[in-house]
Design a protein around this motif. Structure first.
Motif, PDB file in Angstrom:
ATOM      1  N   GLY A 138     -55.282  -2.278  33.598  1.00 41.38           N
ATOM      2  CA  GLY A 138     -56.224  -1.374  32.964  1.00 41.38           C
ATOM      3  C   GLY A 138     -57.382  -0.988  33.871  1.00 41.38           C
ATOM      4  N   THR A 139     -58.420  -0.449  33.266  1.00 40.97           N
ATOM      5  CA  THR A 139     -59.552   0.080  34.020  1.00 40.97           C
ATOM      6  C   THR A 139     -60.174  -0.966  34.939  1.00 40.97           C
ATOM      7  OG1 THR A 139     -60.020   1.633  32.229  1.00 40.97           O
ATOM      8  CG2 THR A 139     -61.792   1.225  33.797  1.00 40.97           C
ATOM      9  N   ALA A 140     -60.266  -2.204  34.486  1.00 42.61           N
ATOM     10  CA  ALA A 140     -60.890  -3.266  35.273  1.00 42.61           C
ATOM     11  C   ALA A 140     -59.861  -4.080  36.053  1.00 42.61           C
ATOM     12  CB  ALA A 140     -61.708  -4.175  34.356  1.00 42.61           C
ATOM     13  N   CYS A 141     -58.732  -3.489  36.387  1.00 42.99           N
ATOM     14  CA  CYS A 141     -57.642  -4.214  37.036  1.00 42.99           C
ATOM     15  C   CYS A 141     -58.097  -4.868  38.347  1.00 42.99           C
ATOM     16  CB  CYS A 141     -56.487  -3.266  37.310  1.00 42.99           C
ATOM     17  SG  CYS A 141     -55.063  -4.067  38.076  1.00 42.99           S
ATOM     18  N   PRO A 142     -57.857  -6.154  38.540  1.00 43.23           N
ATOM     19  CA  PRO A 142     -58.260  -6.808  39.787  1.00 43.23           C
ATOM     20  C   PRO A 142     -57.490  -6.314  41.008  1.00 43.23           C
ATOM     21  CG  PRO A 142     -57.061  -8.334  38.358  1.00 43.23           C
ATOM     22  CD  PRO A 142     -57.342  -7.120  37.546  1.00 43.23           C
ATOM     23  N   VAL A 143     -56.279  -5.779  40.822  1.00 41.54           N
ATOM     24  CA  VAL A 143     -55.546  -5.217  41.958  1.00 41.54           C
ATOM     25  C   VAL A 143     -56.256  -3.955  42.450  1.00 41.54           C
ATOM     26  CG1 VAL A 143     -53.344  -4.244  42.741  1.00 41.54           C
ATOM     27  CG2 VAL A 143     -53.369  -6.190  41.147  1.00 41.54           C
ATOM     28  N   TYR A 144     -56.680  -3.117  41.526  1.00 40.02           N
ATOM     29  CA  TYR A 144     -57.457  -1.936  41.920  1.00 40.02           C
ATOM     30  C   TYR A 144     -58.746  -2.365  42.617  1.00 40.02           C
ATOM     31  CZ  TYR A 144     -60.505   2.104  41.766  1.00 40.02           C
ATOM     32  OH  TYR A 144     -61.361   3.099  42.132  1.00 40.02           O
ATOM     33  N   ARG A 145     -59.442  -3.301  42.030  1.00 41.72           N
ATOM     34  CA  ARG A 145     -60.736  -3.735  42.549  1.00 41.72           C
ATOM     35  C   ARG A 145     -60.612  -4.316  43.957  1.00 41.72           C
ATOM     36  NH1 ARG A 145     -62.060  -6.562  38.291  1.00 41.72           N
ATOM     37  NH2 ARG A 145     -61.402  -8.558  39.129  1.00 41.72           N
ATOM     38  N   SER A 146     -59.545  -5.081  44.190  1.00 42.34           N
ATOM     39  CA  SER A 146     -59.394  -5.775  45.470  1.00 42.34           C
ATOM     40  C   SER A 146     -58.800  -4.907  46.571  1.00 42.34           C
ATOM     41  CB  SER A 146     -58.507  -7.020  45.294  1.00 42.34           C
ATOM     42  OG  SER A 146     -59.095  -7.944  44.407  1.00 42.34           O
ATOM     43  N   LEU A 147     -57.850  -4.031  46.216  1.00 46.84           N
ATOM     44  CA  LEU A 147     -57.066  -3.340  47.236  1.00 46.84           C
ATOM     45  C   LEU A 147     -57.219  -1.824  47.255  1.00 46.84           C
ATOM     46  CD1 LEU A 147     -53.714  -5.338  46.808  1.00 46.84           C
ATOM     47  CD2 LEU A 147     -55.569  -5.784  48.431  1.00 46.84           C
ATOM     48  N   PHE A 148     -57.728  -1.228  46.169  1.00 41.38           N
ATOM     49  CA  PHE A 148     -57.712   0.236  46.078  1.00 41.38           C
ATOM     50  C   PHE A 148     -59.089   0.877  45.899  1.00 41.38           C
ATOM     51  CE2 PHE A 148     -53.377  -0.879  45.038  1.00 41.38           C
ATOM     52  CZ  PHE A 148     -52.619   0.164  45.556  1.00 41.38           C
ATOM     53  N   ARG A 149     -60.081   0.126  45.529  1.00 37.39           N
ATOM     54  CA  ARG A 149     -61.344   0.751  45.152  1.00 37.39           C
ATOM     55  C   ARG A 149     -61.947   1.575  46.284  1.00 37.39           C
ATOM     56  NH1 ARG A 149     -65.833  -2.804  42.232  1.00 37.39           N
ATOM     57  NH2 ARG A 149     -65.582  -4.038  44.139  1.00 37.39           N
ATOM     58  N   GLU A 150     -61.833   1.083  47.511  1.00 37.57           N
ATOM     59  CA  GLU A 150     -62.425   1.806  48.637  1.00 37.57           C
ATOM     60  C   GLU A 150     -61.578   3.002  49.069  1.00 37.57           C
ATOM     61  OE1 GLU A 150     -65.439   1.249  49.803  1.00 37.57           O
ATOM     62  OE2 GLU A 150     -65.624  -0.289  48.249  1.00 37.57           O
ATOM     63  N   ILE A 151     -60.260   2.870  48.963  1.00 35.64           N
ATOM     64  CA  ILE A 151     -59.391   3.941  49.461  1.00 35.64           C
ATOM     65  C   ILE A 151     -59.052   4.966  48.375  1.00 35.64           C
ATOM     66  CG2 ILE A 151     -58.375   2.471  51.241  1.00 35.64           C
ATOM     67  CD1 ILE A 151     -55.905   2.172  49.451  1.00 35.64           C
ATOM     68  N   ASN A 152     -59.311   4.634  47.112  1.00 38.74           N
ATOM     69  CA  ASN A 152     -59.005   5.542  46.011  1.00 38.74           C
ATOM     70  C   ASN A 152     -60.134   5.510  44.988  1.00 38.74           C
ATOM     71  OD1 ASN A 152     -57.690   7.284  44.268  1.00 38.74           O
ATOM     72  ND2 ASN A 152     -56.426   5.697  43.355  1.00 38.74           N
ATOM     73  N   PRO A 153     -61.322   6.011  45.371  1.00 43.13           N
ATOM     74  CA  PRO A 153     -62.437   5.994  44.418  1.00 43.13           C
ATOM     75  C   PRO A 153     -62.136   6.857  43.206  1.00 43.13           C
ATOM     76  CG  PRO A 153     -62.959   7.377  46.299  1.00 43.13           C
ATOM     77  CD  PRO A 153     -61.678   6.677  46.638  1.00 43.13           C
ATOM     78  N   ARG A 154     -62.529   6.360  42.040  1.00 41.95           N
ATOM     79  CA  ARG A 154     -62.291   7.110  40.817  1.00 41.95           C
ATOM     80  C   ARG A 154     -63.342   8.191  40.630  1.00 41.95           C
ATOM     81  NH1 ARG A 154     -61.400   1.474  37.638  1.00 41.95           N
ATOM     82  NH2 ARG A 154     -59.117   1.371  37.716  1.00 41.95           N
ATOM     83  N   ALA A 155     -62.967   9.214  39.874  1.00 44.01           N
ATOM     84  CA  ALA A 155     -63.896  10.308  39.592  1.00 44.01           C
ATOM     85  C   ALA A 155     -64.778   9.918  38.420  1.00 44.01           C
ATOM     86  CB  ALA A 155     -63.120  11.580  39.274  1.00 44.01           C
ATOM     87  N   ARG A 156     -66.017   9.574  38.708  1.00 46.48           N
ATOM     88  CA  ARG A 156     -66.898   9.126  37.631  1.00 46.48           C
ATOM     89  C   ARG A 156     -67.104  10.210  36.589  1.00 46.48           C
ATOM     90  NH1 ARG A 156     -72.226   6.327  39.774  1.00 46.48           N
ATOM     91  NH2 ARG A 156     -72.606   6.369  37.527  1.00 46.48           N
ATOM     92  N   ALA A 157     -66.990  11.454  36.999  1.00 47.38           N
ATOM     93  CA  ALA A 157     -67.139  12.545  36.043  1.00 47.38           C
ATOM     94  C   ALA A 157     -66.006  12.560  35.023  1.00 47.38           C
ATOM     95  CB  ALA A 157     -67.177  13.878  36.767  1.00 47.38           C
ATOM     96  N   LEU A 158     -64.927  11.818  35.287  1.00 40.95           N
ATOM     97  CA  LEU A 158     -63.783  11.777  34.371  1.00 40.95           C
ATOM     98  C   LEU A 158     -63.692  10.453  33.629  1.00 40.95           C
ATOM     99  CD1 LEU A 158     -61.074  13.584  36.517  1.00 40.95           C
ATOM    100  CD2 LEU A 158     -62.562  14.535  34.754  1.00 40.95           C
TER     101      LEU A 158
END
Length: 338
Positions: A138-158
């Motif tokens: 989900g939104t707070a997924c630790p895989v996203y947080r650890s491996l993707f947050r820097e390379i795939n920033p989310r659109a805060r406007a969405l």
């Protein structure tokens, strides 16, 4: 140390569908989830005929609540629209547990805290190792947080903030109702009956826009409840205690795979840009990720539509109101706090 081919972090529809498909393809996998199933899950619980097809569900054999709407009533800018394509509602506490059991995968209750890259794959909390890793948390997924947050920033406007409650209730109107942009809400509210006396009520709005205008999701909830009582869809004295959560509408989603790690469902931000539907994209992305792992091939979202509706004026109006209007903001692409 527990070792397996694939570890899936998150046992919701995206994760369980991925596990179901992996096991059908002969690939061993393990699901980690911090919750014990069956567990309550905030979600309107609206599923489409495409979801039923992707899951290869036999509706007659499904052992839990399943209600079909022949009519869905949308209210857009004060105009009533009747959609006659059959849609369905389920209770997530029931569907998620059923999908998890149907997958046949081993499930371990564990809250993932640390993910490390190894020469052969990934290590999680010095307890688990795998060659491939799927983020389905989900939104707070630790895989996203650890491996993707820097390379795939989310659109805060969405980003959508939502308040919701599901409760036992003897409803009288069996149609699903959706209201868009009422009282200046940059979003939607919903009334979704469930079979055998349950009802889901909720309000969701674009977080950044509400902040910019000084609006409050809680005030919009109060207006929504007042309007439901006025329409006699709920009882005047019904006690309500909604809870909140957030998720993201579909953007470009530029990076959904990094080396042998994959993002699916809300971890990738796949809710549709017109109707904010999340279950269908979650399930299809989970199946696609499983196929990519089994085949050693490409993982693409090409067949996961960013829209729930077909091309036309209603879709354009909803997309404009929910996403396009705000996506041009200079702050649209920023690293969210994850």
């Amino acid at each position: 140390m527990i070792k397996t081919n694939v570890i899936i972090v998150g046992g919701g529809p995206a994760g369980s569908s991925c596990a179901w498909q992996l096991r059908r393809r002969g690939v061993d996998c393990l699901i980690l989830d911090k919750a014990v199933f069956p567990r309550p899950k905030l979600c309107a619980g609206w599923i489409t005929p495409e979801v039923v097809a992707d899951l290869e569900m036999d509706i007659a054999a499904y052992p839990h609540r399943f209600l079909t709407f022949e009519v869905t009533r949308a209210h857009l800018f004060g105009i009533g629209l009747t959609m006659r394509s059959p849609q369905h509602s389920i209770r997530r506490i029931e569907l998620d547990h059923w999908l998890l059991e149907r997958s046949g995968a081993e499930v371990i209750t564990h809250q993932v805290k640390r993910i490390e890259r190894t020469p052969n794959g990934y290590r999680i909390d010095d307890r688990f190792e795998c060659a491939a890793l799927v983020g389905a948390g989900g939104t707070a997924c630790p895989v996203y947080r650890s491996l993707f947050r820097e390379i795939n920033p989310r659109a805060r406007a969405l980003q959508v903030a939502a308040l919701e409650q599901e409760l036992p209730f003897t409803w009288q109107d069996r149609d699903c109702h959706l209201w868009f942009f009422e009282k200046g809400l940059p979003g939607y509210s919903w009334y979704v009956p469930k079979q055998d006396g349950y009802l889901n009520l909720g309000v969701g709005g674009m977080t950044q826009r509400m902040q910019d205008t000084g609006a409050s999701i809680h005030r919009h909830w109060e207006h929504f409840v007042t309007s439901l009582r006025r329409r006699k869809l709920i009882d005047a004295g019904l006690a309500l205690e909604p809870r909140g959560y957030s998720y993201y509408l579909r953007d470009g989603v530029e990076k959904i795979r990094h080396e042998n790690a994959f993002l699916v469902g809300d971890a990738a931000g796949l809710a549709t840009r017109d109707m904010a539907e999340g279950i269908g994209p979650a399930i299809r992305s989970g199946i696609l990720a499983a196929n990519a792992i089994a085949d050693g091939g490409e993982y693409s979202l090409e067949s996961v539509s960013p829209y729930s509706l077909g091309a036309g004026l209603p879709r354009r109006a909803l997309e404009y109101g929910l996403s396009r209007r705000w996506a041009a903001s200079p702050a649209a692409k920023v690293h969210d706090p994850g």
